[in-house]
Design a protein around this motif. Structure first.
Motif, PDB file in Angstrom:
ATOM      1  N   GLY A   4       0.719  -1.230   0.113  1.00  0.00           N
ATOM      2  CA  GLY A   4       0.021  -0.090   0.006  1.00  0.00           C
ATOM      3  C   GLY A   4       0.814   1.286  -0.033  1.00  0.00           C
ATOM      4  O   GLY A   4       0.182   2.314  -0.084  1.00  0.00           O
ATOM      5  N   GLU A   5       2.022   1.214   0.103  1.00  0.00           N
ATOM      6  CA  GLU A   5       2.943   2.389   0.029  1.00  0.00           C
ATOM      7  C   GLU A   5       3.452   2.769  -1.244  1.00  0.00           C
ATOM      8  O   GLU A   5       3.468   1.728  -2.151  1.00  0.00           O
ATOM      9  N   CYS A   6       3.811   3.815  -1.526  1.00  0.00           N
ATOM     10  CA  CYS A   6       4.160   4.348  -2.637  1.00  0.00           C
ATOM     11  C   CYS A   6       5.631   4.955  -2.808  1.00  0.00           C
ATOM     12  O   CYS A   6       6.125   5.843  -2.089  1.00  0.00           O
ATOM     13  N   LEU A   7       6.468   4.394  -3.569  1.00  0.00           N
ATOM     14  CA  LEU A   7       8.027   4.755  -3.700  1.00  0.00           C
ATOM     15  C   LEU A   7       8.185   5.752  -4.855  1.00  0.00           C
ATOM     16  O   LEU A   7       7.889   5.467  -6.132  1.00  0.00           O
ATOM     17  N   ARG A  17      21.035  -1.883  -4.130  1.00  0.00           N
ATOM     18  CA  ARG A  17      21.043  -3.035  -3.259  1.00  0.00           C
ATOM     19  C   ARG A  17      19.519  -3.363  -2.815  1.00  0.00           C
ATOM     20  O   ARG A  17      19.273  -3.376  -1.590  1.00  0.00           O
ATOM     21  N   VAL A  18      18.658  -3.709  -3.833  1.00  0.00           N
ATOM     22  CA  VAL A  18      17.367  -3.699  -3.203  1.00  0.00           C
ATOM     23  C   VAL A  18      16.900  -5.374  -3.230  1.00  0.00           C
ATOM     24  O   VAL A  18      17.335  -6.361  -3.959  1.00  0.00           O
ATOM     25  N   ASP A  23       7.188 -12.715  -1.559  1.00  0.00           N
ATOM     26  CA  ASP A  23       5.652 -12.081  -1.890  1.00  0.00           C
ATOM     27  C   ASP A  23       5.518 -10.698  -2.444  1.00  0.00           C
ATOM     28  O   ASP A  23       4.523  -9.993  -2.449  1.00  0.00           O
ATOM     29  N   PHE A  24       6.721 -10.279  -2.577  1.00  0.00           N
ATOM     30  CA  PHE A  24       6.928  -8.902  -3.286  1.00  0.00           C
ATOM     31  C   PHE A  24       6.065  -8.664  -4.793  1.00  0.00           C
ATOM     32  O   PHE A  24       6.442  -9.641  -5.503  1.00  0.00           O
ATOM     33  N   HIS A  25       5.312  -7.630  -4.891  1.00  0.00           N
ATOM     34  CA  HIS A  25       4.732  -7.398  -6.178  1.00  0.00           C
ATOM     35  C   HIS A  25       4.633  -5.864  -6.230  1.00  0.00           C
ATOM     36  O   HIS A  25       4.101  -5.188  -5.089  1.00  0.00           O
TER      37      HIS A  25
END
Length: 236
Positions: A4-7, A17-18, A23-25
């Motif tokens: 729900g956050e916005c980068l 270095r990400v 479950d990342f989408h």
């Protein structure tokens, strides 16, 4: 970054270095700086928002804001697919502008909507332009920037505090520390040196010269103060 956050990554910033969870989408909208420029509405608020994003690029949106952001992304994707539209570019400018305006609204709701004069915004923009081109590598004295901008050091710092919440010295050190940290993460890469460095000791000497420190020990103390570790420890 959580669900729900916005980068928002502004021009000149790099994501390094990400590491994503299983479950990342995420949905990504990439817009060139040139297209951002023509799509951004005329508002001095953009300067305040960009400064906040420099410090924290993540907008912690509430559920209602998340819905608005999702609608913006969906509208952009649908407009992007309409390639036969006779006014496709104008439609895309409109779609991106709606997203930017919503980002302004998100930020104003989260951090306050204090008005910024055109005079303040212009001075801040010119100050940041000096930092963006790398003047901080040789000049970390606020007097240098005040002279370049034809204002007093006190006035420059007051304007920076009014626009961003932080004085001018904060931004000078902020740019310097971020640049040094990027250099130290890769011992074989230095931004303004074309050849690879042969060893760590020599690289610290080169960095001392690159950033205009009077000695390697002074450079080491600066890194220790602002990065919380010695150059060697930070690199390792």
């Amino acid at each position: 970054m959580k669900a729900g956050e916005c980068l928002i990554i502004r021009r000149g910033n790099l994501v390094e270095r990400v590491n994503e969870s299983d479950d990342f989408h995420v949905d990504v909208v990439y817009v060139t700086p040139e297209f951002i420029e023509v799509s951004t509405p005329h508002s001095n608020y953009g300067m305040k928002g960009s400064m906040a994003l420099f410090n924290d690029p993540i907008l912690h949106l509430n559920p209602e804001q998340q819905k608005v952001c999702a609608l913006d992304f969906d509208y952009i994707k649908r407009r992007l697919a309409l390639t036969t539209h006779n006014f496709h570019r104008d439609a895309m400018i409109n779609a991106i502008q709606c997203m930017i305006i919503d980002f302004f609204d998100f930020h104003a709701s989260l951090y306050g909507n204090e008005k910024i004069t055109s005079q303040y915004a212009d001075l801040m923009e010119r100050f940041l332009a000096l930092l963006e081109r790398g003047d901080f590598r040789k000049n970390r004295d606020i007097g240098y920037y005040a002279d370049k901008l034809c204002v007093t050091t006190k006035y420059l710092s007051e304007v920076c505090k009014k626009v961003s919440g932080f004085p001018a010295n904060y931004w000078i050190n902020r740019y310097t520390v971020l640049d040094i940290s990027r250099q130290l993460r890769d011992k074989n890469t230095v931004l303004d040196i074309s050849r690879q460095l042969r060893d760590k000791k020599r690289s610290f000497t080169e960095l001392t010269d690159l950033y205009g420190f009077s000695s390697p020990s002074y450079f080491s103390r600066y890194v220790q103060k602002y990065l919380g570790a010695s150059p060697t420890d930070f690199r390792e």
